[in-house]
Write an enzyme that holds these catalytic residues in place. Structure first.
Site, short mmCIF file in Angstrom:
data_model
loop_
_atom_site.label_atom_id
_atom_site.label_comp_id
_atom_site.label_asym_id
_atom_site.label_seq_id
_atom_site.Cartn_x
_atom_site.Cartn_y
_atom_site.Cartn_z
N CYS A 154 -10.66 0.37 3.43
CA CYS A 154 -9.26 0.18 3.08
C CYS A 154 -8.67 1.55 2.76
O CYS A 154 -9.27 2.33 2.03
CB CYS A 154 -9.17 -0.74 1.86
N GLN B 5 0.81 -1.22 0.00
CA GLN B 5 0.00 0.00 0.00
C GLN B 5 0.85 1.27 0.00
O GLN B 5 0.35 2.35 -0.32
CB GLN B 5 -0.94 0.03 1.22
NI NI Z 1 -6.60 -2.41 2.94
#
Ligand code: NI
Length: 167
Positions: free
Chosen positions: A94, A53
């Protein structure tokens, strides 16, 4: 410490299977990455963050599910070694898909094994939000997003909603 850029839906790194990471006992670069990931996660009010991420395709996650009084921890090469038969639905979001959330069904309990940043073996028996968070973050290491755990209909609806707010 630094706040890192969080990659969002559409970024290729979020869809890649991340590589194993080798703890070396003392690794200032790894320690700094973990600190930065925590800072980035707290800044975004998240409870978990996976290295892909922040654009790093390595099997590393940081987690802090504070509502259950859990201490923050980082886990290297985490894997689910057991998943309970009982499933549970719970709301998930998220940091890579801002302002989108949905109820996702997952095993209610899991046992996760991995390494701490010094290379020590760790085993976590998790339930509730911690179990959900660990499964969500480990999914990230395999290029899986929570949207993929929904029906195609629900997923398409949420992707459209996301694209609309982005444009
Ligand atoms: Ni996530």
């Amino acid at each position: 410490m630094a706040i890192l850029k969080i990659e969002t839906l559409g970024a290729e790194v979020l869809r890649r299977r991340a590589h194993e990471i080798q703890p070396s006992g003392e690794d200032p670069e790894l320690d700094r990455l973990i600190e930065d990931m925590f800072e980035t996660m707290y800044d975004a009010h998240g409870i978990g963050l996976a290295a892909p991420q922040v654009g790093i395709s390595r099997r590393l996650i940081v987690v802090h599910v504070n509502e259950e009084g859990e201490e923050p921890f980082a886990l290297l090469n985490p894997r689910i070694v057991e998943a309970g038969k009982a499933k549970e639905k719970g709301e998930e979001g998220c940091l890579s898909i801002p302002n989108i959330s949905a109820a996702v069904e997952r095993p209610a309990t899991v046992v996760v094994e991995g390494l701490d940043p010094k290379g020590n073996e760790v085993r976590i028996e998790a339930e509730g939000m911690l179990a959900r968070c660990l499964q969500h973050e480990i999914d990230h290491l395999d290029g899986i997003l929570f949207l993929d755990r929904l029906s195609p209909l629900k997923r398409n609806m949420l992707v459209k909603k996301y694209r609309k707010q982005e444009s």
